[in-house]
Write an enzyme that holds these catalytic residues in place. Sequence first.
Site, PDB file in Angstrom:
ATOM      1  CG  ASP A  42      -0.371   0.132   2.511  1.00  0.00           C
ATOM      2  OD1 ASP A  42       0.860  -0.047   2.625  1.00  0.00           O
ATOM      3  OD2 ASP A  42      -1.108   0.421   3.488  1.00  0.00           O
ATOM      4  CE  LYS A 111       3.054  -5.623   3.969  1.00  0.00           C
ATOM      5  NZ  LYS A 111       2.456  -4.600   4.888  1.00  0.00           N
ATOM      6  CD  GLU A 113       0.373  -1.165   7.661  1.00  0.00           C
ATOM      7  OE1 GLU A 113       0.066  -0.455   8.641  1.00  0.00           O
ATOM      8  OE2 GLU A 113       0.881  -0.705   6.622  1.00  0.00           O
ATOM      9  CD  GLU A 180       7.641  -0.191   7.938  1.00  0.00           C
ATOM     10  OE1 GLU A 180       6.750  -0.960   7.518  1.00  0.00           O
ATOM     11  OE2 GLU A 180       7.802   0.959   7.492  1.00  0.00           O
TER      12      GLU A 180
END
Length: 270
Positions: A42, A111, A113, A180
Amino acid sequence: MPSVTEIRSKAGSEPVTMLTAYDAPTARLVEEAGMDIILVGDSMGNAALGYESTLPVTVDEVASHTGAVARAAEEALVVADMPFLSFGVETAESVHNCGRMLKEAGADAVKLESGPHTVDLTERLVQLGIPVMAHLGLTPQRVNELGGYTRQGTTEEDAAEILDLARAHEDAGAFSLVLEHVPANLAAHITDELDIPTIGIGAGPDCDGQVLVFHDAVGLSENPPPFATAFGNAREELQHALDGYVGAVESGTFPAEEHSHVEEDLDELY
Ligand code: KIV
């Protein structure tokens, strides 16, 4: 194409390589470089669509770009990144949106988040046959709540929470985990603790794999994050080509004879 099972089995043995791509020609280039996974991130919001953040990106936009990448990619695993609020609100709607990426767009996995709200959802998606890559640490969709794109897991309490969530998502069936902007020593510890591969971005050298945004990796980004490195200078190369084109048109050297064709029969008319 590596299956999610093959990606999972790389944990602790072979490095996993992942890069974003948002269109077919880029996907072909990324694949030619031998990438294991192409993430239709994204991050397209900032990198390709001109938004200020990833928040406005829609399910239709991710599906459309994932379709372009999946049509071009023959070898790499294609992962569609589910946009803000397209999952985690209502289970049925989340399953529908994630399912579109496989059914319509040709992705191999999604995926999410991740957070406490995605543990049960991950289990449900995996039960239904939708492979899930989890994502912990800095999750940019929460930028407003976090107060910026800040380092995560820097206190003992936060680090413990990320580790607990990592274990919970592995138990729920996620086949890999993006970490991340977390401390390298936390990422190394999580990598040791899990059986699934960790894929780091700003998470130090000890993850099982690494991911970057295409534009950062090739030197196209104007404001790359501090943890990214450019392995080329695509901006300079492209600028050089574009200056050359404008200069050639303005000076009349393009198109030249070899770019034009003349029909003899027309000479009588004109
Ligand atoms: O959207 C994206 O590109 C990502 C990667 C940076 C992991 O989530």
